[in-house]
Structure formats: C-alpha cells, structure tokens
Design an enzyme around this catalytic site. Structure first.
Site, short mmCIF file in Angstrom:
data_model
loop_
_atom_site.label_atom_id
_atom_site.label_comp_id
_atom_site.label_asym_id
_atom_site.label_seq_id
_atom_site.Cartn_x
_atom_site.Cartn_y
_atom_site.Cartn_z
N GLY A 48 0.83 -1.18 0.00
CA GLY A 48 0.00 0.00 0.00
C GLY A 48 0.87 1.24 0.00
O GLY A 48 2.04 1.21 0.40
N CYS A 49 0.32 2.35 -0.46
CA CYS A 49 1.13 3.56 -0.55
C CYS A 49 1.51 4.07 0.84
O CYS A 49 2.63 4.52 1.06
CB CYS A 49 0.41 4.64 -1.35
SG CYS A 49 -1.18 5.12 -0.68
N TYR A 50 0.58 3.98 1.79
CA TYR A 50 0.89 4.44 3.14
C TYR A 50 1.97 3.58 3.80
O TYR A 50 2.94 4.11 4.36
CB TYR A 50 -0.36 4.48 4.00
CG TYR A 50 -1.36 5.55 3.62
CD1 TYR A 50 -0.99 6.89 3.56
CD2 TYR A 50 -2.68 5.23 3.32
CE1 TYR A 50 -1.91 7.88 3.22
CE2 TYR A 50 -3.60 6.21 2.99
CZ TYR A 50 -3.22 7.54 2.93
OH TYR A 50 -4.12 8.51 2.61
N GLU A 65 2.23 12.29 -1.22
CA GLU A 65 1.88 11.69 0.07
C GLU A 65 2.99 11.96 1.07
O GLU A 65 4.16 11.79 0.78
CB GLU A 65 1.70 10.17 -0.12
CG GLU A 65 1.36 9.44 1.15
CD GLU A 65 1.11 7.96 0.88
OE1 GLU A 65 0.45 7.64 -0.13
OE2 GLU A 65 1.59 7.14 1.65
#
Lengths: 351, 351, 351, 351
Positions: free
Chosen positions: A165-167, A255
């Site tokens: 996941g990006c997070y 992000e």
C-alpha cells in the site's frame, strides 16, 4: 524525422508483461512505465470496462497506443504453448477481486505483481480479521512483500509480489532504521495524500468542488493499511499496535507520512543522522534529507525522501517520509519489483 | 433602490473599534467583520504600508470602503479628550512589533484584542525561552487569553485580550474535555493548514506553482504554538510536553488538528461521547460531530467542529478538530472576544 | 446564549417558498439563501434522491436543517385549500424535466422561478432547434426572462420566471450597454467557468485529478446558451449570430465572460466609459470597474463586475464581465427575482 | 547498484551548452532538459541571484546537481581559446537585459537561444513601438524566429534563435494552416495560462490565496505578444491587426489559445480537416486532434495539440491550441531549437 512517440522499443527477447486492470490510475501508470521501459515488452492492457477504447484516449499524457482488451486466460494458455509466453503481469484489481485472477495467472506460470492487498499480509488470521475470508489462502506462501528496499531477495524469487500500500511504503521506509535498531516503543503515523489516492472514483471525495478547499481524515481508527504497517515493523523488530490515520488533501499526486516515535531510550540527533545515513546510503531510491521534504520534490518519481529529527523538548523522534502515492506508492514500485524479479538493474526504466 | 453595499450601519452609541494593521489577511478580515457588525462602529483601518489606498482595492470581496491610514496615536489622544473616544482596537501586527503599540493604546484607555503572540503566554519565562526578551512584560497582568470558550469571564474584564494562535484554538478546543477529565497522559498533535496561514507573504511558501501540489511540514520540533498549547492544557489539568507539528497543504482557508491521545486509563466510546457532548452542549460555536469533519464544512465561519473516537486497537483516543484558520482561528474569534468584552451577545455579527 | 444557527426567522406572513431539487448545487444554495432571508419563509426542500436525509448533511456549510422530501403535489393542493398556501417555488431540475413540474405548480397557483432552460427562449422555434420538442409550449406566454436588470417589470408580474443561464447572465450584462446603443456589429464571447458549473456531477469533468491542472473548452460551436444570448441581445437591438465558447478551468466558483466586439463605428474610450457608467449607475448589483475584474472579487456575491476598453490597435471593444456562476449566475439571481416578484427590496437577503 | 540520478551522460564531443539565468522557471527547466539530453553537455548554470547554491536545492524535482555561478564572460573567452569552447547558451533573462549578454556571447562565437523578446520581432520599428529603444539593433539580422515548425532552415543556421513567447507558440501553430491558405480575414485570440506563466515572481498574481479561485484577464489591449503573433501571421500571408487577450487561471503549467477566425470565404468541415492534417502530418510535435484538447493532455511535454472546427451557425472557424507554457511554450522548444541548430534529431532528449 524522428517520431517523438515511437512504437515501444525494447531489447529482443525482453520479458513480456501484461497489465490487467489498466483503466484505473495505478494500472494505467504501470502500462505507461512499461511501455517506455527498455527491458520489458508491454504485451497488452486489459480492463473490465472501456474494452475497445485505446488507453491513450483515457490517459492522453501516458501515450500508450494500445487497445484495452478483456483478459483472455484461454488465449494466454495458447500463447504459452506456442512460444509467445507471458512472463509477468501487473494486476491492478480491487481487493478480493484480484486473488482469483492472480491464481489463474500463476497456473499459466505467469509471475505476478499484485497491486491489491490480497497477498500483503503473511498472516492469514490478520488478513481475515481486517478483510474477511481470503479468496485464495493456498497462494499465500508464493507471495513476497514488495517493499523493494526491504525484501529484495524474496522478491527476486517470488511467484507473486504483493505490491505494498502507498501508506505502508512511506511509513515503513521512514521507520525502518528506528525499528531495526530497536528504538520504537510507540508510534503515531499521520499520513496525508492527494486525491489521486482515491483512484478513478467519481463521488464526493473526488469532485473538485467538494474535495477542493478541504482537509479530511477518513477511516478513523480502522484503516486497512494499519496491519500491513504493523506486520512489516514487526518483522524489523518493532512489534506493537500502530496508530495510523489517513487524510485527503486537495492536490493530485503526493503523500507525506508524519511519524511520531516514542523511543525506547533517548536518541541524540547525531545518532539519528548516522542511523538513517547508514540505512539508506546505498539505496538508489531513498534519499535522507536534512530539511523537511515537500511531496512536490518527489512528484512523478520513484524516490522516497526521509527526514528524521529528535525533539529535545518532548524526547520523541519525528520522521517525515514523502513519496508520490501513484509512483513509489504504487506503480513505479511495481516496476522496481519487476526489475528485481527479472534480474534487471533496479533503476531501469525509472531514472 | 436599496444599496447592496450600504454605509456601515450600527446602533447609535456603539463602541468604536479601530483595526491596526488592516493590510494583512487577519486585519482585513477583522475590518470586514466589524464593518458589517451591528454592535460596533469601525472607527478606521490603519496600515504600515499601502497608506492612502482603500481597503476594498486590496480586498475587493471584503467591501470595506475605508482609506488605509497611518496609526495616529496623538490624534487618538485628542479624540479621547474631545468625546470621540476609541473603545477598542484589534492589533494585527507581527510578534514583538505588537507589544509597544498595545501599550500605547492601553495608555489611551483603549481596550485591545491583540492578534500577535506577545500576550498569549502568562509565563514570562516561557515566553522568553521561545521568543526572546519581552518588549512589555509590565502589561502581562492585564492580559486574558482569548480562547473565548475557556476564558469568558477574564475576557469580559480584560484590558488586553491575547487572541490565540490558530493551531492552539483548534487543538485546545479539541482536547479540553479530555484535559479537564484528567484523561491525557500524552498527546501528539498533527495540524494541517491552508496557505492563507502564511499570510500576505510573497515567497516560495505561497507561490501557487510552488505551494500547489505540495504537502510540507514546517518548524519541526520548534513551532512557537507549542508552549501556548501546553500552557492552556496545563491550566485544564494536563501539564506535559506536547508533540506539535504543523503542515501547509494547498488550499486557501482551513485547518485540521488531528490529535492522538494516550489516555491515563481506558476510555470507552460511550464515555467519550458523553464527555464531549457535555462539554460543548451549550457552546454556540463548537459542534461535536459524529463523522470526521472536513475543513470545508466550517469555511468562512466561526465554528469549530470536533470529533472524538476511541481506538480499540491501540487504546488511544483520536480527536479531530476543524476550523477556518482565518475565522475562528484568528479574526472572527477576535470579534467573538470583542462581543464578550463589550457585553454583546456572543454570536452578534457572526451568524 | 444566542444560537449562531437559529431557526429560520422571517416576518410573519412572509411568502412561503419551496425549493424543488435542493440536492444539486443550485437548489441547495437557493435553499441556503432563502433560509436566512428575512422576507421569505423556506417552506421545504425536495429532491428526487437523498429523500430523508437532512440538507445540512449534504451541504454542511449551508446550514439548512431541513429534511429532504419528495415533491408532494397533492399535499400542496391541500395546503392551498386549507390556508398554508405556497406562494412560490424555485425549481432546480434539469432541462425538459422541469417543464412538467413547473406546469403542475402553476395549476396550484404557485409562482415559479425555474432554473432550467425550459422557459428562457421566447421563440418556440429556436427552442426546438436547440433542445427538441418543448414539453409545455402552452406555458411560454406566462414566462419572463429573469435577468433581473433587464426585465424588472415583467418579472414582477410573471407566473414563471426563467432564471437565465450563468453564461448569458455574464455576457448580456457585459454587452447590454453596447447593444442598446446599436454599437455591436459582431461579437465573440469566450467564457471561462469553475468546476461547480458542472454541478453535482461525478465524472471525468469534475474529478480533481482530472479537472485539476486542466483548461478545457467544451461544446464547441454548439453550446445551448448561444441562442439565449442571441435572443437577449436581439431584444436590445443587436440581432446577429453570436460566437460563444465555454471553458472549464480548475477552480470552484467563478465565471468570466471575455467579449470581443467589432463595433458598428469607432468608439472612443471616453464614450465607452460614459455608456457603461450611465447604464449601471443605479444598479445595485452591477459594478463598472476600471481594472480587469478577477472572479475572486465577486465570489459568493450577487455582484457582476463589468470592465470595458476600446482597443485602439484593432478598433474592437473588449468587455470583461465577472460573476460567481452559482450566485449571480444562478441561485442568488433567483432570489433577486423572487424579491422583484413579491415587491421586496431588490437587495433583501443578498447584501 | 545503478544510480537513479547518475552524473550527466552524453556522447563524447557533444556541444557544450550553458544556461544563463537558471534560477527562473524557464532557465531551470532548460537546464533540466539539457542535463538529461544525450546530445549536449550542460556546461554550467548561472544566475544573477542565488549564486553558490545548487540548482537542485531550488528545484529539487529537476535534479540538476550543479552550483549556480555568476556569468563569467572572461572565463568563457579563455575557455574558447584553450579548447573548452562553449558551443551554445540558453539565455533566460528579462527583456532588454538579455540583448547585451546575447551580444557578448556572440562575440565569443557562442550560438544563443534567447528566451527574451529582444530578437523576436524582425521589424525594429515594431519592436520600438512596443518595447522602447532596442539595446542591440545591430544583432537583429543574426536572429531567426524560433518557432521550430515554421523556421527550421533559418534556425539551423542562425547565430541567435529568438525563442517565441508562449502565447505566439500556441496561437501561431493553431492558425498557421489557415493563414497559409489565405483564409483569415480577422481573428480574435483568447488565451488562458497557468500561474507558472508569471514565473518566479512573488506577488499578488502568484500567491495561492489570491491567484487561487480566480480568473483574471491582464494587459488588456496591450499585451506585447500581439505584434509577435501579427508578424508571424503576416509572414504566412495573413497580415492584419490581431485581437489578443491573455488570462491567468489557477493551475501550474498549461496554456490554451482559443482562436476565433472570420474566414475570407466559407470553409467546410472536410476542407478544414484536410488542411490541418496536411499541415501537420509530418510534424513530430504537433498533433491534430478531433476533440477539444485539454492542457492536461500535453502537460510536461513538447507537444502542441490543435483542434479546428467550422461553426455553421456563425460561419467562423474555431481553433483550439493547447501546450505546456513552460515546455513547448518556452524551455523544451528551446531544446528543440538547439537540436535543429546542431543537426541532431529534432526529438532528441524530448521524447
């Protein structure tokens, strides 16, 4: 006169890679990166909608002049037997929908980078706690976690690479040096992301007149990236519940994970600097910086910029980790993983 | 035919209020709010630049058709002695520059709402640790801290009301119920704010082509709103170092404080709900909401929306507090304080 | 303590007004403006979706605490006969869908401000050329064109007021002085608008990651506001085909019409100034300005700012006309029209 | 492990190119493009401010790790005589400031792409009418107008290439096929551009809280790109005064020129299509498209997308031309010109 948008050029005999689910933001970017990649041949793009349209109609900037097709597993089987074998696929499907397709591709001996969450958690129990029954638990032992910097050896060998996941990508890269050193007693991760993180979704969260001029926390105390971060930090020696909170802010791509660590002991600034420098000195895509990184600095790149500071006032350590959520957070990391899987230079096609 | 932009109308005998420093974002908005306020007369607008221009040239939307003048303390003295006394002033100067002007106004018996940090900290030692020598420590005992909801009685009587910083406004309103109940063992506050928070400053942090498509943490482990939050939480019974971190995100007006509280004991969801409902049931401008509040919901209002949730997974409490940084975070709170100071209904001119 | 969000207050005996189609951007804003209007009672809000939800859930900033209901024509009939008569309705339906509802309301003797295009064109032939068969041509003679500044007398008497399109509002107000003076030989109108102009539509044109960082012309040589502009300019004496082109640009609310007029004879700067000053000197909501107006100057107001310049180089006249597309372009103009229809001061509730 | 940001690589013996004025948006992007260009060696970056800082501090995304230096003409002279000759320079100075430096570089036999307006107009009289006295009229006959598609042969030979303004680039590429065919009787050009068009300027036009949520026309009836467009259209056979109007809209990079042509005779759709297809069929960077091009489609590319439509209603022809103002509008076109000047494939370094 040279054509600025030539047919895809790649070395003869390059592995052929398919992008399944190319109509979404992540799949389309993966197709773009593979189309211009000198070491892979983009074998095709498929979609569950928009079949028959060309991808460059949907995403003009990406300039991939291929028609979107339905995924044809039978055809892939014939190709395999007649010499046009697909070497790999990037699967950009939603969670749960992905696992069956990944399984079918594996049966054709196609290696897969899966952008969904289906194979990110090695613990089936944890998966089922957060997502419900797993569609294909039998495949879990084929999967490596695709945070390239942490799992290179497994990725190189894996049949399935579960793209993070990006997070988790931002958070775990930011926290890994502290975790490995046994320095994390507790951590709060506050992450902010642009609207592209919601994908090609058309609703209140993405409408410019609603998402604009807004800052919005979502999935409070329940975001499914939490167990992914926890499992990865746990593997590094920092097993504990993690407070993770995601926010949408009005930009397109970018992000920032702001991490607040309660350390197990006092950490001096100099030690912190050495720890981070040592951890990432030889990493091509992680840059330790000495001023807080803005997400704009890494926009449309595979870079992650990490900044760490000891707060003498509170005793905590503040770590800031900036990526482009669609690139290092998703699609360019998928390509980085494909490079690892096929023995290409890790930075190929990403410079 | 009615004029949609009539001369200021206010009750005869209304207190006369000056805005000093009306060329900046905060002062200009204060002038706008006072111009249309039925209970105050806007006596004038002054600036250290742009003298002679009309305020509605600089800020067309605010529609205040007054000429910007230099602050004339001698003239104010004559006015006082000849019947046209100024009752109050909103001083919108930078830190340190404000204190001397505040002092001069006090000598003319003008009550002041000071938007700077000069009188926000009651502890001189803390002030000097974060800001250096105080220009007018002798005035500190005249000052009340202008977080309207917490200090009504003192504000009503004070000669100087130190209007809070925008971050302390959001954070302290979000945390006060927990602080009063003795439930905060530790807290991390991650705040995000639009570009108007940088004010009428022309540099890299405000240029649309640099601030746009960016998320940027600033003043890491050193933001001067930290001691302000600590002092206010301390007064409520939660004395401790606070981890506070500010970020700029690409919107105009809006601020979200995401607060992560390690509680002194387990707090159940129902208890949390009761605590917040009880704390704010009679507050006109604080709304306890049951979904995460987006800053867009409170844009251009004096409202603060607060959401609190217990995270069963980590045991922490997550509190989200949303305001408009220029309104409740600055200028409309200044008007709320003026209402309190002059015995007007607290919501007058702010509905 | 005063409530900052009190129950709607209005004079006893105020006309009762319904908003039909309050879930869209235009209807919701109309409801907001009527809720706080001292001269009307907001009788209810209806929607074809979201029935049962409160409008302030959908639009928190607008703070209208009413439940969305289905439009109940039978109930309205009973109300009429039992004393609770509805005086007027704002109908915010799509084109063609509106006319039948407008007809049903007229049969109940309810006066209507219709935000659709159904009654904007007095020529049935022109309507059918651009929109197809008209659902209720029998009602056309009850309709006045609701550009308040041009048709006050008819609006005051009309059963149906056809609220203008946002583009015609800006363009016709910008061009009316020249048209009346017989000075327009030819005109090109290039209009730009924020994304709210697309309404509560969820698709590629409104997604922040697609509409952001984009400038897009649409409906080239075919925009349905063209005949509306032509008919209005024709009534003023400037009958001719008009080149009109609309564009979407990445902001929320705001619209600029840039008009390039080939005059019938040379027009000097001084004459132009006098013409515009004279035309709008007594208009409460049209401001002739001497620098190019930014749309930000009129955001969330009912004002139109007009600038005109003679170009000595080309001999043409450039007119810039700025409005907020949702306010003067739609919903606040609807309220301005209601004021006219019910004999209230034209600026009531709009200052 | 491969370095994702390696030292600049270029063929041995590649022409050495300097960027003078690399601290602004245009110069910095030119440096970025040359740094990664396989056919040129970036010899250095100079600035009139920020000397001693590295360019990648100012522009992290561009990743040019060179120190900004003062322009040292004496040093360049020595280099020339000792074998390290500079082949070319991109001069990114403001108008009037550029000409003297261009002259000095020419004396060192350095070929120049000048981003200023100083050499764009071949007519000295026209220049002086719009800009005042020319600093170096003696150099005018060395200059070619650098709209690559129109002046390839002259660019290839020129000592000075006057890189076009961004608006003339979009407008002239959009109109050239009609101009050449003798079809333009009159034209209105309405252009819209992102905030990067204002450059690294810190004022009201670029502050996100002022430029955001705004649409603003500027330089009404007086924009200096007007004579540039007129001269180029004149060379193509369409000599006439041009109505040109520029606008700023709230995005970063992107520009759309909407052109409204009154044709000399009726033009049918099919003829228009043929005309544009024929004109640009072999152009690598101009794409004729059949739906209105959004600027997002060409963001960060050297492409220009052109759309033309005949309006049967008015008889006019509408042409839309979309570019990235910083790329094809400025810096990537400079590189395209350098390619032409040094006999490299025109698309080298720009694909």
């Amino acid at each position: 006169m040279a054509d600025p948008n030539p047919p895809q050029t790649f070395a003869l005999g390059s592995p052929r890679v398919l992008v399944a689910g190319a109509t979404g933001f992540a799949g389309a970017l993966a197709a773009h990166l593979l189309w211009r990649h000198p070491g892979f041949e983009l074998a095709g793009v498929t979609g569950r909608s928009e079949v028959g349209r060309r991808l460059d109609e949907l995403y003009p900037r990406y300039r991939v002049p291929l028609e979107i097709q339905r995924l044809d597993l039978d055809g892939l089987a014939i190709d395999r037997d007649t010499g046009g074998r697909l070497a790999a696929a990037v699967v950009a499907y939603p969670h749960a929908a992905a696992a069956q397709t990944v399984g079918a591709l594996r049966e054709l001996d196609v290696r897969v980078v899966d952008l969904s969450a289906d194979f990110r958690l090695s613990s089936l129990a944890t998966y089922e706690q957060w997502y419900g029954p797993h569609p294909r638990p039998d495949l879990l032992d084929q999967a490596a976690y695709g945070l390239s910097e942490l799992h290179r050896a497994q990725i190189a060998q894996a049949g399935i690479v579960a793209n993070p996941g990006c997070y988790p990508t931002a958070a775990v890269l930011g926290l890994a040096p502290l975790a490995r050193a046994g320095l994390i007693a507790d951590v709060v991760i506050d992450a902010k992301q642009g609207i592209s993180g919601a994908g090609r979704t058309f609703d209140e969260t993405t409408h410019l007149s609603m998402a604009g001029e807004n800052i919005l926390a979502y999935n409070v105390a329940s975001h499914r990236h939490t167990p992914e971060i926890e499992e990865q930090l746990g593997l590094l020696g920092a097993g504990m519940p993690v407070q993770f909170q995601a926010h949408l802010v009005p930009l397109d791509q970018g992000e920032l994970a702001s991490c607040y660590v309660t350390p197990t002991r006092t950490v001096a600034a100099a030690e912190l600097d050495e720890l981070y420098e040592a951890a990432y000195a030889s990493e091509p895509f992680v840059e330790v910086v000495d001023t807080p990184p803005g997400t704009r600095e890494v926009r449309e790149t595979n870079f992650c910029r990490v900044f760490a500071a000891a707060d003498g006032h509170t005793g905590k350590v503040v770590v800031l980790s900036a990526i482009d959520n669609l690139w290092k957070g998703t699609s360019s990391q998928a390509v980085q993983n494909l490079n690892l899987m096929f023995g290409l230079p890790e930075t190929e096609g990403l410079a």
